[in-house]
Write an enzyme that holds these catalytic residues in place. Structure first.
Site, mmCIF file in Angstrom:
data_model
loop_
_atom_site.group_PDB
_atom_site.id
_atom_site.type_symbol
_atom_site.label_atom_id
_atom_site.label_comp_id
_atom_site.label_asym_id
_atom_site.label_seq_id
_atom_site.Cartn_x
_atom_site.Cartn_y
_atom_site.Cartn_z
ATOM 1 N N ASP A 158 0.781 -1.235 0.000
ATOM 2 C CA ASP A 158 0.000 0.000 0.000
ATOM 3 C C ASP A 158 0.817 1.292 0.000
ATOM 4 O OD1 ASP A 158 -1.564 -2.168 0.671
ATOM 5 O OD2 ASP A 158 -2.863 -1.029 1.981
ATOM 6 N N GLU A 389 2.331 -8.153 12.169
ATOM 7 C CA GLU A 389 2.020 -7.912 10.752
ATOM 8 C C GLU A 389 3.292 -7.762 9.923
ATOM 9 O OE1 GLU A 389 -0.400 -4.442 10.395
ATOM 10 O OE2 GLU A 389 -0.675 -4.640 8.216
#
Ligand code: GLC
Length: 423
Positions: A158, A389
């Protein structure tokens, strides 16, 4: 993964990502297959319940409309502006890397004789092909064999600096941008997240997609971000190949897939290698040039088995040099660039699913030592810091850390570690 299982699908992590994410579910399905093959199947079934009539497979599936802690939620996407988007479940209007073909092949290779799995693969096969058809039709208007993306969120990476120049083309007029409130920065530290200026641009692109019902040619004509991304195309090629293999195994029609694949492999090789940087580099269609950065997407062609042996050797040397310089491999962005930030989203940290793909790619080309480093680095990070993550990539900094970055108890981190430990 069990913690994040929601009766039919898995969320990446609670709070930060409370819905089903497209490519996350692919990796999660591989992880689940080690202990619940039925869940692995359900995971993909739930994901494909959100497929649009045009074949698009959305990047987020909002199975619950009552969950309000996420932005942009289903109401902001308003994907039913497209008449072929399902009313239930609601979904976002953009896509993510097409991992599903290779996920299916991975499951089949693990359980070749499982009747339920074989039945499922045969049933879902046309849906996955339809998804690829969407990508090669709507996202490749010049029929080059390379799909484009128009929103950085589609790429799965992203906030990578590779989008910066494209995003800078966008002039924000605050009066025209709808009012919105971010949720991510109230859950994760803001220095690990995109900046406010970047976020405005993400919303701008979302609005642009919506204006054109997320599939009309206006997107190609107007979007300031229009990129043939290395990783998206490499993963698509990998999955094409898996679908061809599966089709042959079950005597299903693979003609269309083979046509796409032939052209895609040729165009990828001709267009996306950057000789000066000695890496694959994404192509900015709006600007008409390569995006000249070394970054992790350029390594995924190893996994897709589309690098020549010379190119693979260059990429292997690059990884070895990073290892010798004291980095966990592989950092998501060029450590020598002023834009490198080992903490911020996709601008430098290590990501588990990337290590999984690169590990398999290196093994395919015979770089077993480097593959072992890639695998062991991830396992070491998770052992020291937990199932986060993403992770700090500079070894010297990790000693002073007690956690990884972003969300904790992260599903694909568990899935990739489990799968790597068992391979
Ligand atoms: C972030 C990542 C994306 C991932 C999602 C859920 O948006 O950049 O790749 O799918 O989180 O984990």
């Amino acid at each position: 993964m069990t913690l994040n299982w929601k009766d039919g699908f898995t969320i990446p992590t609670s709070r930060l990502y409370p819905f089903q994410w497209n490519w996350d579910s692919g990796f999660v399905s591989i992880g689940q297959s080690h202990f619940r093959l039925d869940h692995a199947i359900l995971e993909l079934e739930s994901l494909f319940s959100s497929q649009w009539e045009n074949g698009m497979l959305p990047h987020i599936v909002f199975h619950s409309e009552n969950e309000t802690t996420y932005f942009p939620n289903h109401d902001f996407w308003d994907s039913n502006v497209n008449p072929g988007a399902p009313l239930n479940p609601k979904s976002s209007g953009i896509t993510q890397p097409a991992v599903h073909g290779f996920v299916l092949e991975n499951l089949l290779n693990k359980f070749p004789n499982d009747e339920q799995l074989v039945g499922f693969v045969k049933a879902i096969f046309p849906k996955v092909v339809h998804y690829h058809r969407f990508l090669y039709t709507y996202r490749d208007p010049e029929r080059e064999g390379l799909m484009f993306i128009f929103h950085p969120w589609e790429s799965g990476r992203d906030n990578s600096p590779i989008w910066d120049d494209s995003l800078d083309r966008i002039v924000i007029n605050k009066d025209e941008l709808p009012h919105y409130e971010r949720r991510d920065t109230s859950i994760a530290p803001s220095d690990e997240r995109p900046t406010a200026e970047q976020y405005d641009r993400y919303v701008y692109l979302l609005q642009l997609g919506k204006k054109y019902q997320y599939d009309q040619p206006g997107i190609y004509k107007e979007s300031p971000v229009l990129v043939q991304d290395t990783m998206m195309n490499a993963i698509l090629i990998k999955s094409n190949q898996s679908l061809i293999n599966i089709g042959k195994r079950f005597k299903l029609d693979t003609g269309e897939l083979e046509e796409w694949q032939q052209q895609a492999k040729r165009s990828f090789a001709e267009k996306l290698w950057h000789e000066g940087l000695q890496t694959f580099a994404s192509y900015d269609l709006r600007g008409g040039h390569h995006i000249e950065h070394k970054e992790i997407g350029g390594l995924v062609p190893l996994y897709a088995e589309i690098a020549s042996s010379k190119q693979a050797e260059s990429l292997n040397n690059y990884l070895q040099s990073l290892h010798k310089r004291g980095f966990y491999i592989c950092p998501s962005f060029d450590v020598d660039s002023p834009l490198f930030d080992s903490k911020r989203y996709w601008r430098g940290p290590v990501w588990p699913q990337m290590n999984w793909m690169i590990y398999h790619g290196l093994n395919y080309y015979g770089f077993k030592d480097t593959a072992e480093i890639v695998k062991n680095d991830l396992i070491e990070l998770v052992s020291k810091l937990g199932f986060y993550e993403y992770f700090e990539s500079q070894k010297s900094l990790v000693n002073d850390l007690e956690t990884g970055y972003g969300g904790n108890h992260f599903s694909w981190t568990a899935a990739c570690v489990m799968d790597l430990l068992k391979t």
